[in-house]
Design a protein around this motif. Structure first.
Motif, PDB file in Angstrom:
ATOM      1  N   THR A  98      -1.442   9.072  -6.632  1.00  0.00           N
ATOM      2  CA  THR A  98      -2.015   9.633  -5.419  1.00  0.00           C
ATOM      3  C   THR A  98      -2.544  11.037  -5.674  1.00  0.00           C
ATOM      4  N   GLN A 128     -10.775   5.678   2.831  1.00  0.00           N
ATOM      5  CA  GLN A 128      -9.669   5.264   3.694  1.00  0.00           C
ATOM      6  C   GLN A 128      -8.334   5.635   3.069  1.00  0.00           C
ATOM      7  N   THR A 129      -8.283   5.606   1.743  1.00  0.00           N
ATOM      8  CA  THR A 129      -7.128   6.096   1.001  1.00  0.00           C
ATOM      9  C   THR A 129      -7.648   7.018  -0.088  1.00  0.00           C
ATOM     10  N   THR A 130      -6.778   7.820  -0.631  1.00  0.00           N
ATOM     11  CA  THR A 130      -7.172   8.695  -1.733  1.00  0.00           C
ATOM     12  C   THR A 130      -6.329   8.362  -2.954  1.00  0.00           C
ATOM     13  N   LEU A 145       1.582   3.255  -3.411  1.00  0.00           N
ATOM     14  CA  LEU A 145       0.299   3.481  -4.066  1.00  0.00           C
ATOM     15  C   LEU A 145       0.486   3.842  -5.514  1.00  0.00           C
ATOM     16  N   ILE A 149       0.823  -1.203   0.000  1.00  0.00           N
ATOM     17  CA  ILE A 149       0.000   0.000   0.000  1.00  0.00           C
ATOM     18  C   ILE A 149       0.859   1.256   0.000  1.00  0.00           C
TER      19      ILE A 149
END
Length: 260
Positions: free
Chosen positions: A238, A214-216, A19, A16
């Motif tokens: 990202t 939770q993530t972008t 990304l 992760i």
């Protein structure tokens, strides 16, 4: 966001923290629109060639074949699609790559059903109407950026419906609140914007998605339909994602077309 594209790149190719490999859905930005080629004519339909003009008289221009109609093509198996995938050697700057069957991740559900066709196209293996065969490949091309490719073989007429339904939904779904039931009901907000892109194959659709959850992450997608097969090539990053490289999209299209 837990759409299978993003999950696949993060889990199968990179942790992760990296990304950037999610950018696998698109290549370097190409600002020269002339890189795209004219849509090929359906089999049996002659495309008139340019005629030299007499002195002082303008000659007829070359005519492009009509688009939007399924072309005559065989249905591709999973093995056919795997062989047609781009490889590490095809994607400039790749430092890590992976490929294999697509699917198996949690479905993202739009809170408004009218917006679901957007997710169903980009995550076809979790759609109500699934492709008969689906494969994918991801390529890490830099820090927090990458390219991803998915190839789908649908049943007769299903590819056209999937793409046209997504295109129609994008017109009224600029922001899509959604939920991922298989990931503890994660809540997402997905912002969308339709993009222009040179027409290739029987139909072409391009758009950008920005995820907040939770993530972008940002994705820039190009979908190309060739008969009942769909090419899904995207960049992911990202932030500040670029559009897929036209030459790379054309290369993947040519490989699928040759397999058909």
């Amino acid at each position: 966001m837990r759409a299978s594209h993003k999950r696949f790149v993060m889990s199968a190719v990179l942790p992760i923290a990296l990304l950037g490999s999610m950018a696998a859905q698109c290549g370097p930005d190409n600002s020269d629109p002339s890189a795209a080629t004219t849509t090929p004519a359906p089999a049996g339909t002659p495309v008139p060639t340019a005629t030299a003009a007499a002195t002082g008289t303008a000659g007829p221009a070359t005519s492009a074949a009509p688009t939007g109609k399924p072309g005559p093509a065989k249905a591709l198996s999973s093995d056919d699609l795997l062989k047609a995938l781009l490889t590490k050697a095809d994607v400039p700057g790749t430092t890590k790559s992976d490929s294999g069957p697509a699917g198996g991740d949690s479905k993202t559900v739009a809170d408004k059903a009218a917006c679901q066709p957007v997710f169903d196209l980009m995550d076809a293996t979790n759609a109500a109407t699934k492709p008969a065969a689906a494969v994918q490949a991801s390529f890490k091309t830099g820090s927090n950026v990458g390219v991803m490719v998915q190839l789908y073989q649908f049943g007769a007429g299903q590819a056209d419906k999937a793409m046209s339904s997504a295109a129609a939904a994008l017109g009224s779904c600029s922001s899509i609140p959604s939920t991922v039931p298989g990931n503890d009901n994660e809540k997402l907000v997905v912002s969308t914007s339709k993009l222009s892109y040179p027409t290739l194959g029987d139909a072409t659709l391009a758009f950008k998605l920005s995820y907040t959850g939770q993530t972008t992450a940002e994705y820039s997608y190009v979908f190309v339909r060739s008969g009942d097969a769909v090419i899904n090539l995207s960049n992911v990053a990202t932030a500040s994602v670029t559009q897929p490289d036209q030459a790379l999209v054309k290369k993947q299209f040519d490989k699928v077309k040759a397999a058909q």
